[in-house]
Design an enzyme around this catalytic site. Sequence first.
Site, PDB file in Angstrom:
ATOM      1  N   ASP A 196       0.884  -1.323   0.066  1.00  0.00           N
ATOM      2  CA  ASP A 196       0.083  -0.096  -0.023  1.00  0.00           C
ATOM      3  C   ASP A 196       0.905   1.038  -0.017  1.00  0.00           C
ATOM      4  O   ASP A 196       0.526   2.425   0.080  1.00  0.00           O
ATOM      5  CB  ASP A 196      -0.945   0.072   1.092  1.00  0.00           C
ATOM      6  CG  ASP A 196      -0.457   0.163   2.599  1.00  0.00           C
ATOM      7  OD1 ASP A 196       1.024  -0.296   2.492  1.00  0.00           O
ATOM      8  OD2 ASP A 196      -0.822   0.157   3.875  1.00  0.00           O
ATOM      9  N   VAL A 225       3.076   1.904   1.996  1.00  0.00           N
ATOM     10  CA  VAL A 225       3.515   2.332   3.528  1.00  0.00           C
ATOM     11  C   VAL A 225       4.473   1.209   4.005  1.00  0.00           C
ATOM     12  O   VAL A 225       3.887   0.236   3.994  1.00  0.00           O
ATOM     13  CB  VAL A 225       2.371   2.696   4.254  1.00  0.00           C
ATOM     14  CG1 VAL A 225       2.869   3.071   5.816  1.00  0.00           C
ATOM     15  CG2 VAL A 225       1.522   3.916   3.823  1.00  0.00           C
ATOM     16  N   ASP A 244       6.605  -5.866   3.751  1.00  0.00           N
ATOM     17  CA  ASP A 244       5.195  -5.885   3.238  1.00  0.00           C
ATOM     18  C   ASP A 244       5.402  -4.983   1.758  1.00  0.00           C
ATOM     19  O   ASP A 244       4.282  -5.028   1.166  1.00  0.00           O
ATOM     20  CB  ASP A 244       4.381  -5.112   4.363  1.00  0.00           C
ATOM     21  CG  ASP A 244       5.026  -3.916   4.643  1.00  0.00           C
ATOM     22  OD1 ASP A 244       6.168  -3.601   5.054  1.00  0.00           O
ATOM     23  OD2 ASP A 244       4.295  -2.803   4.742  1.00  0.00           O
ATOM     24  N   GLU A 245       6.316  -4.130   1.697  1.00  0.00           N
ATOM     25  CA  GLU A 245       6.537  -3.408   0.430  1.00  0.00           C
ATOM     26  C   GLU A 245       7.322  -4.034  -0.478  1.00  0.00           C
ATOM     27  O   GLU A 245       7.799  -3.454  -1.658  1.00  0.00           O
ATOM     28  CB  GLU A 245       6.735  -1.786   0.642  1.00  0.00           C
ATOM     29  CG  GLU A 245       5.799  -1.297   1.512  1.00  0.00           C
ATOM     30  CD  GLU A 245       4.337  -1.235   0.994  1.00  0.00           C
ATOM     31  OE1 GLU A 245       4.291  -0.797  -0.057  1.00  0.00           O
ATOM     32  OE2 GLU A 245       3.532  -1.576   1.753  1.00  0.00           O
ATOM     33  N   HIS A 277      23.200 -28.339  -5.328  1.00  0.00           N
ATOM     34  CA  HIS A 277      23.957 -29.583  -5.084  1.00  0.00           C
ATOM     35  C   HIS A 277      25.285 -29.437  -5.466  1.00  0.00           C
ATOM     36  O   HIS A 277      26.226 -30.326  -5.097  1.00  0.00           O
ATOM     37  CB  HIS A 277      23.309 -30.827  -5.661  1.00  0.00           C
ATOM     38  CG  HIS A 277      23.455 -31.217  -7.256  1.00  0.00           C
ATOM     39  ND1 HIS A 277      22.513 -30.655  -7.987  1.00  0.00           N
ATOM     40  CD2 HIS A 277      24.701 -31.582  -7.865  1.00  0.00           C
ATOM     41  CE1 HIS A 277      22.981 -31.144  -9.134  1.00  0.00           C
ATOM     42  NE2 HIS A 277      24.168 -31.714  -9.216  1.00  0.00           N
ATOM     43  N   ASP A 290      16.761 -27.462  -5.484  1.00  0.00           N
ATOM     44  CA  ASP A 290      18.137 -27.331  -5.960  1.00  0.00           C
ATOM     45  C   ASP A 290      18.389 -26.187  -6.725  1.00  0.00           C
ATOM     46  O   ASP A 290      18.554 -26.293  -7.794  1.00  0.00           O
ATOM     47  CB  ASP A 290      18.350 -28.761  -6.668  1.00  0.00           C
ATOM     48  CG  ASP A 290      19.916 -29.079  -6.788  1.00  0.00           C
ATOM     49  OD1 ASP A 290      20.739 -28.349  -6.548  1.00  0.00           O
ATOM     50  OD2 ASP A 290      20.104 -29.958  -7.560  1.00  0.00           O
ATOM     51  N   SER A 308      25.138 -30.334 -14.366  1.00  0.00           N
ATOM     52  CA  SER A 308      24.383 -29.556 -13.211  1.00  0.00           C
ATOM     53  C   SER A 308      24.524 -28.115 -13.350  1.00  0.00           C
ATOM     54  O   SER A 308      25.591 -27.614 -13.407  1.00  0.00           O
ATOM     55  CB  SER A 308      24.683 -30.248 -11.991  1.00  0.00           C
ATOM     56  OG  SER A 308      24.306 -31.540 -12.164  1.00  0.00           O
ATOM     57  N   GLY A 309      23.276 -27.563 -13.008  1.00  0.00           N
ATOM     58  CA  GLY A 309      23.285 -26.243 -12.673  1.00  0.00           C
ATOM     59  C   GLY A 309      23.340 -25.228 -13.904  1.00  0.00           C
ATOM     60  O   GLY A 309      22.749 -24.019 -14.116  1.00  0.00           O
TER      61      GLY A 309
HETATM   62  C1  4AZ Z   1      24.539 -35.342 -12.612  1.00  0.00           C
HETATM   63  O1  4AZ Z   1      25.202 -36.164 -12.141  1.00  0.00           O
HETATM   64  C2  4AZ Z   1      23.196 -35.318 -13.638  1.00  0.00           C
HETATM   65  N1  4AZ Z   1      20.075 -37.077 -17.046  1.00  0.00           N
HETATM   66  C3  4AZ Z   1      22.824 -34.329 -13.934  1.00  0.00           C
HETATM   67  C4  4AZ Z   1      21.549 -34.652 -14.641  1.00  0.00           C
HETATM   68  C5  4AZ Z   1      21.091 -35.728 -15.101  1.00  0.00           C
HETATM   69  C6  4AZ Z   1      21.872 -36.866 -14.684  1.00  0.00           C
HETATM   70  C7  4AZ Z   1      23.045 -36.695 -13.772  1.00  0.00           C
HETATM   71  C8  4AZ Z   1      19.851 -35.736 -16.131  1.00  0.00           C
HETATM   72  O2  4AZ Z   1      24.824 -33.983 -12.216  1.00  0.00           O
END
Ligand code: 4AZ
Length: 475
Positions: A118, A120, A128-129, A281, A329, A425-426
């Site tokens: 709002d 404020v 809240d904002e 991870h 993750d 991964s990532g």
């Molecule tokens: C891994 O070990 C991994 N098939 C990442 C993705 C997948 C499998 C393993 C997906 O980092």
Amino acid sequence: MHDKQTYGNSYDNTGFQHDDSKPPPYIPQQDVYTNLPNYVITPQFVGSHPAAGPGTPYYTEQSRKKCTLKFTFAIVAFVIAVLIAIGVLVWYYVFFRCFLGRPCRVGGRCLNRAQWCDGVRDCPDGEDERRCFRLLGIDSILGSYESDRSTWMPVCADGWDDNYGREACAMMGFNRQDFVSYSRVSAGSLGSNGYLKLEPGSNPDSGLRSRLTHSETCSAGVVALTCIECGQSLAAPNTRIVGGTEAVNGAWPWQVSLQISGQHVCGGSIIRSSWILSAAHCFGRNSDPARWRVHSGDVSLFRMNFESGSRVSKIISHEGYNSGTNDNDIALLKLTTPLTFTDTRKPVCLPNDGINISPGHRAWISGWGSLRQSGPSPNILNQAQVTIYSRETCNAPAVLNGGVTRNMLCAGELQGGVDTCQGDSGGPLVVKEGNSWWLAGDTSWGIGCALRNKPGVYGNVTYFMDWIAEQLLNE
Ligand code: 4AZ
């Protein structure tokens, strides 16, 4: 990145219990305590009844009454205990912790919904904002939360200028320096419940949100914002490619290699000049930012490693990350020095509300991960196209057997042969909508790589948008 179908061994999925491993359901015994005939000997009286003497029956009318009394007392005590527990929970969530939305207490009571957004600052830290603005759809139409109606509304362009645009972008966690422009677009169905409009003559020193008031009409169209130039690829493939292929420079300019001691460990995506999005991870055992370097701007690991890479000042892993289930993750890395964007080093767009990332949609994955399970890794960035599947499809017993939660997204090819793998991964899973590429997922886990009926699983970036905005605003 997998480019070939393999049928190796697969991991057991421990995220689901078969029914036959659960305890059998409780079947209540009928009338165990009531309607007992007088001569039935209940265990607690065997050989120990005080009234029992030689030749006297073990069970008397008096002891039966005593037993019924005890039982009634136990029931009453149980009901009282349950009521106390419910009372404590209601107090905790409604008054102490605040059950839904913005958890802040003012004067011992949870903040009223009408006080969110709002204009404020009621909460001590301004909670809240926060998160009062968001971008909607591929046009990035500015929406603001209207607490009176508990809904998001488009902002009318009447009286708008770039300074307001910059302010709204900053409130969503963008850097003011990255601001590009605002434009006026048609609201379409978004305006069916009205608009938020700048109030003429409102105090220019008060916060932007407090200067917006509800209006049924809007003559100049609604505000669309480009808070950062993002999701622009020089060379993304536009044909369907099965299996992995080598990417060319500039195709996925947001892709980075996260390294320790010159070795590629995980992928990541540039989302701001100082921020990389990756998977939690990757940092379980290596949570010290000083150990990491971020390499960007080239598809060749070999060429990138001539340079020292960017240093990391902070690693923020999601506090809800669970290494057993891979829930939440996601992680953010803050760089010590902001990146300079070039043709081959640019941010990807974070998904606006309303970007189509629905099942059946095609997406692209990229990374320097292994080319098959336990196999070699490439020097050149690989890319592949995958299909996004529904959670229902992926959670089927023959597929990922219930392991895909709401904050995950599952994609690949059910027939096998195309997938991310160890080392990816990532890294990004992106979709193209409109003229931009949007980060739909971060590579998280899978059962083996590219196996039939075992699609890859990705962090669902849309789900984490509030979490991401919160982290960027806190810095
Ligand atoms: C891994 O070990 C991994 N098939 C990442 C993705 C997948 C499998 C393993 C997906 O980092």
